[in-house]
Design a protein around this motif. Structure first.
Motif, PDB file in Angstrom:
ATOM      1  N   ARG A  17       1.003  -1.210   0.013  1.00  0.00           N
ATOM      2  CA  ARG A  17       0.184   0.016   0.005  1.00  0.00           C
ATOM      3  C   ARG A  17       0.922   1.280  -0.022  1.00  0.00           C
ATOM      4  NH1 ARG A  17      -0.662  -2.136   5.568  1.00  0.00           N
ATOM      5  NH2 ARG A  17       0.059  -0.435   7.018  1.00  0.00           N
ATOM      6  N   THR A  18       0.179   2.417  -0.022  1.00  0.00           N
ATOM      7  CA  THR A  18       0.805   3.715  -0.342  1.00  0.00           C
ATOM      8  C   THR A  18       1.900   3.770   0.802  1.00  0.00           C
ATOM      9  OG1 THR A  18      -1.014   4.598  -1.122  1.00  0.00           O
ATOM     10  CG2 THR A  18       0.791   6.197  -0.300  1.00  0.00           C
ATOM     11  N   SER A  19       3.067   4.113   0.553  1.00  0.00           N
ATOM     12  CA  SER A  19       4.307   4.484   1.608  1.00  0.00           C
ATOM     13  C   SER A  19       4.992   3.146   2.327  1.00  0.00           C
ATOM     14  CB  SER A  19       3.865   5.225   2.481  1.00  0.00           C
ATOM     15  OG  SER A  19       3.471   6.813   1.992  1.00  0.00           O
ATOM     16  N   PRO A 266       0.611   1.676  -6.056  1.00  0.00           N
ATOM     17  CA  PRO A 266       0.392   1.101  -4.732  1.00  0.00           C
ATOM     18  C   PRO A 266      -0.843   0.945  -4.526  1.00  0.00           C
ATOM     19  CG  PRO A 266       2.148   2.622  -4.690  1.00  0.00           C
ATOM     20  CD  PRO A 266       1.444   2.957  -6.035  1.00  0.00           C
ATOM     21  N   ALA A 268      -4.066   2.010  -2.417  1.00  0.00           N
ATOM     22  CA  ALA A 268      -4.728   3.105  -1.680  1.00  0.00           C
ATOM     23  C   ALA A 268      -4.880   2.890  -0.351  1.00  0.00           C
ATOM     24  CB  ALA A 268      -5.662   3.864  -2.422  1.00  0.00           C
ATOM     25  N   THR A 269      -4.763   3.762   0.584  1.00  0.00           N
ATOM     26  CA  THR A 269      -5.152   3.563   1.915  1.00  0.00           C
ATOM     27  C   THR A 269      -6.733   3.857   2.148  1.00  0.00           C
ATOM     28  OG1 THR A 269      -5.018   5.950   2.346  1.00  0.00           O
ATOM     29  CG2 THR A 269      -3.133   4.663   2.839  1.00  0.00           C
ATOM     30  N   GLU A 272      -7.495   7.624   1.358  1.00  0.00           N
ATOM     31  CA  GLU A 272      -7.108   7.983  -0.221  1.00  0.00           C
ATOM     32  C   GLU A 272      -8.320   7.333  -1.418  1.00  0.00           C
ATOM     33  OE1 GLU A 272      -2.190   7.877  -0.243  1.00  0.00           O
ATOM     34  OE2 GLU A 272      -3.145   5.926  -0.424  1.00  0.00           O
ATOM     35  N   THR A 327      -4.929   5.392   6.763  1.00  0.00           N
ATOM     36  CA  THR A 327      -3.416   6.184   6.979  1.00  0.00           C
ATOM     37  C   THR A 327      -2.952   6.267   8.420  1.00  0.00           C
ATOM     38  OG1 THR A 327      -4.386   7.694   5.144  1.00  0.00           O
ATOM     39  CG2 THR A 327      -2.460   8.568   6.406  1.00  0.00           C
TER      40      THR A 327
END
Length: 362
Positions: A17-19, A266, A268-269, A272, A327
């Motif tokens: 996922r993101t980050s 990636p 998304a959360t 997002e 997030t």
């Protein structure tokens, strides 16, 4: 809650996922596998996909070694190895070693899809040993023979017999499963007397026909005397249906983009995904997935899983937990996916006293 347990397993694509880094995603998979082991799930399989920003499950044998070392009881396997990407001898050697290291705990699921796009297929063919799609049935038989303690024999032009073994002194054989989403795979699994996994999580429309073909055409083999089936399902389960939907939306958006040929990133959360605009065509696909996938609070989700298992008469259900995360969640964990497994185990696998404790847990 029914008192009759249902055999449940896990399919993991190891989402990124993101980050998150690949290291984070693999650490989260280890956490999830440990949870599945503790909760009583039967097996934990990883997929093979290449060059996708949201998927870290690229090399099943390596990942299986990592996950088997971090768990105690659960069977660990590939769901699956995409055989046209590989040499059958190499796959047999890899899984022979895994079975020797973790006896009685290794599964080898085999599929014939490429697991990626044509560029990756071309790269694999130009840089390493692969096998032809048309040779898939023969290669499955070759792998089974190579993994057998007696090994496989080659007849040379000189008339001599040449013996091959995947590992020098095998004392066990991994369970070999055939994966598929078509009539072809059902017929092949039946003809070769293999256990069969139908990929209902992305090809649900053909489930009934494929399973009927498999059962009707099944021929007993040395390793299996009667049909044996697994059904895969996408699941997102939370304490409320609303939270389960929010956690599932990132994966549904990702799948809608994939099916529309749009660029992928990636996963998304939750936040997002909630803020992302969706074109009408994508929204329509998401709505269809919402209806088809298991996205609900635990009691309703468990009831639907039981109903699908009974409807298709399968021996086991393999769940792909598709929940993303909020997030700020710990990058090395996947709390939504872990909670999905906990809530479903409480309903379908374990006693009422443990169920109540898990339902109260946050």
């Amino acid at each position: 809650m029914s008192t009759s347990p249902l055999s449940l397993s896990v399919l993991d694509l190891i989402p990124v996922r993101t980050s998150q880094s690949s290291a984070h995603a693999i650490a989260a998979a280890v956490h999830l596998a440990r949870s599945a082991d503790r909760l009583g799930y039967t097996r934990y399989w990883v997929a093979e996909h290449h060059n996708m920003q949201a998927v870290a499950s690229t090399n099943p044998p390596v990942l299986i070694g990592i996950l088997a070392a971090q768990t105690e009881r659960i069977r660990v396997g590939a769901g699956g190895v995409m055989l046209p990407n590989h040499s059958p001898l190499v796959i047999a050697e890899q899984f022979g070693i895994l079975e020797a290291a973790y006896p009685g705990r290794i599964d080898l699921g085999l599929g014939r899809a490429p697991g990626s796009d044509p560029m990756i297929t071309a790269l694999l063919r130009s840089s390493g040993a692969v096998s032809e799609v048309d040779a898939f049935p023969r290669n499955i038989a070759d792998i089974a023979a190579l993994l057998h303690p007696d090994g496989a024999s080659l007849s040379l032009t000189s008339g001599r017999e040449y013996t091959l073994h995947a590992t020098p002194a095998a004392t066990g054989i991994p369970e070999i499963w055939l994966l598929g989403s078509s009539d072809y795979s059902a017929r092949l699994a039946a003809r070769q007397g293999m256990p069969y996994v139908f990929a209902n999580h992305f090809a649900g429309d053909g489930t009934t026909a494929a399973l009927e073909l498999y059962r009707r055409g099944f021929t007993p083999s040395e390793t299996l005397d009667a049909p044996r089936t697994i059904l895969t399902l996408n699941v997102s389960v939370a304490d409320t249906r609303g939270e389960a939907l929010a956690l599932a939306l990132p994966q549904m958006q990702q799948m809608a983009r994939l099916r529309s040929g749009l660029p992928l990133g990636p996963l998304a959360t939750v936040e997002e995904a909630a803020a992302a605009p969706m074109a009408p065509a994508l929204l329509e696909m998401v709505e269809r997935m919402t209806a088809a996938w298991i996205i609900d609070e635990p009691v309703a989700a468990a009831a639907r899983i039981r109903a699908l298992a009974a409807q298709f008469g399968v021996d086991e259900v393999m769940l792909q937990p598709i929940a993303s995360a909020h997030t700020g969640a710990d990058m090395a964990t996947s709390p939504g996916r872990e909670r999905t497994l906990e809530l479903l185990a409480a309903q379908l696998l374990i006693g009422e006293h443990l169920a109540a404790a898990l339902l109260r847990a946050g």
